[in-house]
Design an enzyme around this catalytic site. Structure first.
Site, PDB file in Angstrom:
ATOM      1  N   ASP A 186      -4.758  -0.321   2.773  1.00  0.00           N
ATOM      2  CA  ASP A 186      -5.388  -1.175   1.756  1.00  0.00           C
ATOM      3  C   ASP A 186      -6.717  -1.718   2.278  1.00  0.00           C
ATOM      4  O   ASP A 186      -6.905  -1.831   3.492  1.00  0.00           O
ATOM      5  CB  ASP A 186      -4.512  -2.394   1.438  1.00  0.00           C
ATOM      6  CG  ASP A 186      -3.139  -2.009   0.949  1.00  0.00           C
ATOM      7  OD1 ASP A 186      -2.996  -0.896   0.429  1.00  0.00           O
ATOM      8  OD2 ASP A 186      -2.232  -2.848   1.093  1.00  0.00           O
TER       9      ASP A 186
HETATM   10  N1  URA Z   1       1.626  -1.183   3.549  1.00  0.00           N
HETATM   11  C1  URA Z   1       0.820  -1.989   2.837  1.00  0.00           C
HETATM   12  O1  URA Z   1       1.285  -2.835   2.100  1.00  0.00           O
HETATM   13  N2  URA Z   1      -0.510  -1.826   2.977  1.00  0.00           N
HETATM   14  C2  URA Z   1      -1.065  -0.924   3.778  1.00  0.00           C
HETATM   15  O2  URA Z   1      -2.292  -0.834   3.851  1.00  0.00           O
HETATM   16  C3  URA Z   1      -0.218  -0.088   4.517  1.00  0.00           C
HETATM   17  C4  URA Z   1       1.125  -0.231   4.385  1.00  0.00           C
END
Ligand code: URA
Length: 235
Positions: free
Chosen positions: A102
């Site tokens: 993310d």
């Molecule tokens: N899980 C999440 O919630 N975000 C990420 O970026 C990776 C794994």
């Protein structure tokens, strides 16, 4: 493969552009001897403007993804590809991130132009362990470990329960979580399912490969031994 095509595929320009580079004498061998488009030479001896060629296809990179950049090619904001040399965005075969982190997650992000390798790493069947460290908005309740390990946790909108994941408590609001899948916002949604909220999230390892001393925003190519490390402990 002919030199013009090989060099064009690395993102140095169209075949016409690369032909011009040959004509201008900017493509040489390691001793500075001008090369011609139909020469047959070892890859590692080729220089463009006295610089060695970028790595050949089969490239695997790791980046310490900083916060605030998106794992996308077209996003109005900063994207992870902006942190790589511009040529790497126009290589063929295409260089892609291996899964996504993310925008607000930092840490170990892999890239490769090897589609088979990419699928091997992200396939849930391979069971490559991804380890995250999270800080949380509220104290852990104490039941999260068994819940995440149960193999029965069903996230909203999902059809299948999550595979067992391992939680290590590092502090009242600090935890390390090892997962073998890569579902959308998985770690944030797991803590949300346990009544909590992830405030910061960092991926610290993928299989046996860790970030080491790589500073945020930096990247480097991996050698074959490091690529093999990704599958350490995998199924
Ligand atoms: N899980 C999440 O919630 N975000 C990420 O970026 C990776 C794994």
């Amino acid at each position: 493969m002919k030199l013009v095509k090989l060099i064009a595929n690395l993102g140095y320009g169209s075949r016409k552009d690369v032909t011009q580079l040959f004509r201008a004498g900017r493509i040489t061998d390691a001793d500075g001897e001008v090369l011609y488009a139909d020469d047959v030479v070892a890859y590692e001896t080729i220089r463009v403007d006295d610089e060695p060629l970028d790595p050949p296809p089969g490239l695997v990179l790791m980046m310490n993804k900083p916060l605030g950049v998106t794992c996308s090619r077209k996003d109005p904001g900063r994207v992870v590809y902006d942190l790589l040399p511009p040529r790497y965005s126009v290589r063929s075969p295409v260089l892609s991130s291996v899964g996504r982190l993310d925008r607000d997650t930092s840490g170990l992000l892999l890239f490769t132009d090897d589609g088979a390798l990419l699928h091997r790493i992200i396939s849930p069947k391979a069971q490559v362990a991804k380890v995250y460290e999270a800080t949380l908005a509220q104290d852990l309740r104490g039941d999260e470990g068994p819940l995440f390990a149960s193999g029965t946790l069903m996230l909203e909108t999902e059809q299948e329960p999550l595979a067992p994941a391992m939680l290590e408590v590092l502090g009242p609001r600090h935890a390390r979580l090892t997962v073998t899948e890569g579902r959308y916002h998985q770690v944030r949604r797991m803590f949300a399912a346990a009544g909590n909220h992830v405030e910061t999230l960092q991926r610290i390892s993928v299989g046996g490969l860790t970030l080491g001393e790589l500073p945020p925003g930096e990247w480097r190519a991996l050698d074959a031994d490091e690529v093999a490390l990704i599958f350490n402990g995998a199924a």
